[in-house]
Design a protein around this motif. Structure first.
Motif, PDB file in Angstrom:
ATOM      1  N   ILE A 151       0.479  -1.125  -0.117  1.00  0.00           N
ATOM      2  CA  ILE A 151       0.329   0.136  -0.186  1.00  0.00           C
ATOM      3  C   ILE A 151       0.550   1.228  -0.018  1.00  0.00           C
ATOM      4  O   ILE A 151       0.219   1.931  -0.728  1.00  0.00           O
ATOM      5  N   TYR A 152       1.633   1.400   1.097  1.00  0.00           N
ATOM      6  CA  TYR A 152       3.121   2.449   0.749  1.00  0.00           C
ATOM      7  C   TYR A 152       3.673   3.025  -0.688  1.00  0.00           C
ATOM      8  O   TYR A 152       3.347   3.846  -1.463  1.00  0.00           O
ATOM      9  N   SER A 153       4.153   1.726  -1.151  1.00  0.00           N
ATOM     10  CA  SER A 153       4.609   1.563  -2.879  1.00  0.00           C
ATOM     11  C   SER A 153       3.536   2.278  -3.576  1.00  0.00           C
ATOM     12  O   SER A 153       3.546   2.974  -4.768  1.00  0.00           O
ATOM     13  N   VAL A 154       2.289   1.570  -3.379  1.00  0.00           N
ATOM     14  CA  VAL A 154       1.088   2.424  -4.723  1.00  0.00           C
ATOM     15  C   VAL A 154       0.517   3.491  -4.074  1.00  0.00           C
ATOM     16  O   VAL A 154       0.431   4.362  -4.996  1.00  0.00           O
ATOM     17  N   LEU A 155       0.362   3.535  -3.254  1.00  0.00           N
ATOM     18  CA  LEU A 155      -0.612   4.571  -2.396  1.00  0.00           C
ATOM     19  C   LEU A 155       0.368   5.994  -1.859  1.00  0.00           C
ATOM     20  O   LEU A 155      -1.229   7.065  -0.962  1.00  0.00           O
ATOM     21  N   GLY A 156       1.839   5.384  -1.577  1.00  0.00           N
ATOM     22  CA  GLY A 156       1.966   6.307  -0.454  1.00  0.00           C
ATOM     23  C   GLY A 156       1.783   6.044   0.682  1.00  0.00           C
ATOM     24  O   GLY A 156       0.785   5.309   1.599  1.00  0.00           O
ATOM     25  N   ILE A 157       2.592   7.296   1.996  1.00  0.00           N
ATOM     26  CA  ILE A 157       2.284   6.875   3.166  1.00  0.00           C
ATOM     27  C   ILE A 157       1.744   6.897   4.333  1.00  0.00           C
ATOM     28  O   ILE A 157       0.282   6.581   4.926  1.00  0.00           O
ATOM     29  N   GLU A 158       0.486   8.224   3.623  1.00  0.00           N
ATOM     30  CA  GLU A 158      -0.852   8.631   4.302  1.00  0.00           C
ATOM     31  C   GLU A 158      -1.577   7.028   4.004  1.00  0.00           C
ATOM     32  O   GLU A 158      -2.716   7.001   5.143  1.00  0.00           O
ATOM     33  N   ALA A 159      -2.109   6.296   3.339  1.00  0.00           N
ATOM     34  CA  ALA A 159      -2.457   5.367   2.921  1.00  0.00           C
ATOM     35  C   ALA A 159      -2.177   4.482   3.637  1.00  0.00           C
ATOM     36  O   ALA A 159      -3.157   3.480   4.006  1.00  0.00           O
ATOM     37  N   ALA A 160      -0.821   4.297   3.776  1.00  0.00           N
ATOM     38  CA  ALA A 160       0.166   3.537   4.371  1.00  0.00           C
ATOM     39  C   ALA A 160      -0.512   3.467   6.514  1.00  0.00           C
ATOM     40  O   ALA A 160      -0.611   2.253   6.620  1.00  0.00           O
ATOM     41  N   ARG A 161      -0.201   4.640   6.487  1.00  0.00           N
ATOM     42  CA  ARG A 161      -0.970   4.958   8.134  1.00  0.00           C
ATOM     43  C   ARG A 161      -2.003   4.411   7.952  1.00  0.00           C
ATOM     44  O   ARG A 161      -2.726   3.991   8.913  1.00  0.00           O
ATOM     45  N   ASN A 162      -3.154   4.438   6.881  1.00  0.00           N
ATOM     46  CA  ASN A 162      -4.890   4.141   7.291  1.00  0.00           C
ATOM     47  C   ASN A 162      -4.775   3.128   7.362  1.00  0.00           C
ATOM     48  O   ASN A 162      -5.432   1.756   8.278  1.00  0.00           O
ATOM     49  N   SER A 163      -3.669   2.258   6.092  1.00  0.00           N
ATOM     50  CA  SER A 163      -3.616   0.885   6.970  1.00  0.00           C
ATOM     51  C   SER A 163      -3.628   0.013   8.100  1.00  0.00           C
ATOM     52  O   SER A 163      -3.862  -1.388   8.451  1.00  0.00           O
ATOM     53  N   ILE A 164      -2.448   1.163   8.312  1.00  0.00           N
ATOM     54  CA  ILE A 164      -2.138  -0.007   9.680  1.00  0.00           C
ATOM     55  C   ILE A 164      -3.254   0.024  10.179  1.00  0.00           C
ATOM     56  O   ILE A 164      -3.577  -0.319  11.015  1.00  0.00           O
ATOM     57  N   ILE A 165      -3.630   1.492  10.348  1.00  0.00           N
ATOM     58  CA  ILE A 165      -4.747   1.463  11.645  1.00  0.00           C
ATOM     59  C   ILE A 165      -5.855   0.596  11.453  1.00  0.00           C
ATOM     60  O   ILE A 165      -6.660  -0.073  12.742  1.00  0.00           O
ATOM     61  N   ASN A 166      -6.208   0.377  10.368  1.00  0.00           N
ATOM     62  CA  ASN A 166      -7.427  -0.371   9.819  1.00  0.00           C
ATOM     63  C   ASN A 166      -6.801  -1.799  10.496  1.00  0.00           C
ATOM     64  O   ASN A 166      -8.099  -2.337  10.841  1.00  0.00           O
ATOM     65  N   GLU A 167      -5.434  -2.717  10.253  1.00  0.00           N
ATOM     66  CA  GLU A 167      -5.528  -3.898  10.313  1.00  0.00           C
ATOM     67  C   GLU A 167      -5.254  -3.835  11.977  1.00  0.00           C
ATOM     68  O   GLU A 167      -5.607  -4.896  12.310  1.00  0.00           O
TER      69      GLU A 167
END
Lengths: 373, 78
Positions: free
Chosen positions: A255-271
């Motif tokens: 997610i970080y490599s495709v959608l960027g750092i902010e998306a990765a942050r959201n993904s960490i929260i969701n997971e």
């Protein structure tokens, strides 16, 4: 100073006014009371939220299951959960043990047949999935395969294109279109390599997206979704019919490599939230948010632990108190580092007032001047 | 496909601030720009919106607790 309420609370207050038909006069009073309560519940400045976060997250984490269970006979994809998954997230592992994607489908393709077709397009197809029989000739050193024509048709593969697609190490591929057989000859005359050739040939990728080993079509609410084992967001986004605004993976680095750092942050929260909730543990999102903010502070994903955030702190005493005490002290004394004693941990070690809460301020009193007589 | 990532659910709104806005933000928080959270130039979203090292990006997040939250990231090389 007037305090502005956060958007969400403001909306809730407004909705309450409308639903309960509160008269205009009382509204102001209620609003003031809400603001007062909001002020009270806010953390005061210099509150050590990091310590509170650490405790609020690690206590429930002790309740997580140590090992994941396997449920026999249930449809769906078995994904790592519980403590192993939590460790994976916070240690910022480059790839999860069970990468998985949830693929949403556009409105125009919301039809079981169409969704099934997309699923078949996505699933990785290897030679062994379409082959009926294989024969190995030891004297002439070749491998002969008879493909299952109905399967080839289902995956949309034609015999003509096969010859170009198939490339095997140490082998020459020849496709006989009339008899529908594929013959792979060994380049070097070496019997030992023959079985390796057969194995390599059967594992060759011919269609679909590499790495996606399982696809399951599910109904979520009233829309069809595809759940996969194996993840490749970039390629899936290019498949026709996939909703590129909702499809996600559980691989945070992807997610970080495709959608960027902010998306990765959201993904960490969701997971992290999903893993906790799945085990029936309620942790306030705010704590997970602090952690995710900390992990993504530098613009990339840093782990929490020895090689991540804790190992990169500026104070020697803090690093030494965490792990590998000797290593840090030796390295610091060789290079002559100094510690400013600005943090909490250092000051507790030194038996001083730590700069948290009321300890962050120094009060200087003004001595009243003596009156002249 | 490049522009499509901005529409993804997980990607909040990113805006590049003008130099005037940048000064105002730094003054408001009384902070040097090096101490702000960072974002790399090679980040997918930064590439799409075309920010350069030294820019300040305002991120408007959807927050589960407060509805809307504003965050700033400083663009760095790397």
């Amino acid at each position: 100073m007037t305090i502005k309420l956060p958007e969400k609370i403001e909306k809730e207050v407004k909705k309450y006014f409308e639903d309960e038909k509160i008269p205009e006069k009382e509204r102001k009073q209620i609003e003031e009371k809400v603001i007062k309560l909001y002020k009270e519940y806010k953390y005061s400045p210099e509150e050590p939220v990091g310590v509170i976060t650490a405790q609020s997250l690690s206590e429930p984490a002790t309740q997580l299951t140590m090992r994941t269970y396997h449920f026999a006979g249930t449809a769906g994809i078995q994904v790592t959960l519980g403590l192993p998954r939590m460790i994976e997230i916070f240690d910022a592992r480059k790839s999860p043990t069970t990468p998985s994607m949830m693929i949403y489908i556009l409105q125009e393709f919301q039809d079981i047949e169409k969704v099934k077709k997309i699923a078949e397009q996505i699933k990785e197809v290897k030679v062994k999935d379409v082959v009926k029989t294989t024969t190995v000739d030891m004297t002439d050193l070749w491998v002969k395969c008879k493909p299952d024509m109905s399967k080839l048709k289902r995956y949309g593969i034609e015999m003509k294109t096969l010859k170009k697609k198939l490339k095997v190490r140490d082998g020459l591929v020849d496709v006989d279109e009339e008899e529908n057989v594929i013959i792979v000859k060994l380049k070097k005359k070496d019997i030992a390599g023959l079985y390796k050739l057969k194995y390599n040939f059967l594992e060759t990728h011919i269609a679909g997206i590499k790495g996606i080993t399982q696809v399951i079509v599910l109904k979520e609410g009233d829309e069809w979704v595809i759940n996969t084992l194996g993840s490749n967001l970039k390629k899936v986004f290019n498949v026709e019919g996939v909703d590129t605004t909702k499809t996600f993976s559980n691989d945070i680095f992807e997610i970080y490599s495709v959608l960027g750092i902010e998306a990765a942050r959201n993904s960490i929260i969701n997971e992290a939230r999903y893993t906790m909730e799945e085990q029936g543990l309620g942790v306030d999102v705010r704590y997970v948010m602090i952690l995710a903010d900390l992990m993504t502070f530098e613009g990339d994903i840093r782990a929490i632990g020895r090689y991540g955030i804790s190992g990169q702190k500026s104070s020697i005493l803090v690093r030494a108190s965490f792990e590998e005490t000797k290593k840090h002290f030796i390295a610091a004394s060789i290079s002559g580092e100094s510690d400013g004693l600005r943090g909490t941990v250092e000051n507790i070690m030194m038996n001083q007032v730590a700069p948290i809460g009321t300890g962050s301020f120094e009060l200087i009193g003004r001595i009243p001047e003596k009156k002249k007589k | 496909m490049n522009l499509e990532i901005l529409k993804h659910q997980l990607v909040p709104k990113h805006e590049i601030l003008s130099s005037k806005e940048k000064r105002e933000v730094l003054k408001k928080f009384n902070i040097e720009k090096e101490k702000l959270p960072r974002i790399s130039v090679s980040d997918s979203v930064v590439k799409v919106i075309g920010a350069k090292p030294g820019d300040l990006i305002r991120i408007t997040r959807k927050s589960p607790t407060s509805g809307k939250a504003i965050y700033y990231r400083f663009v760095v090389e790397g």
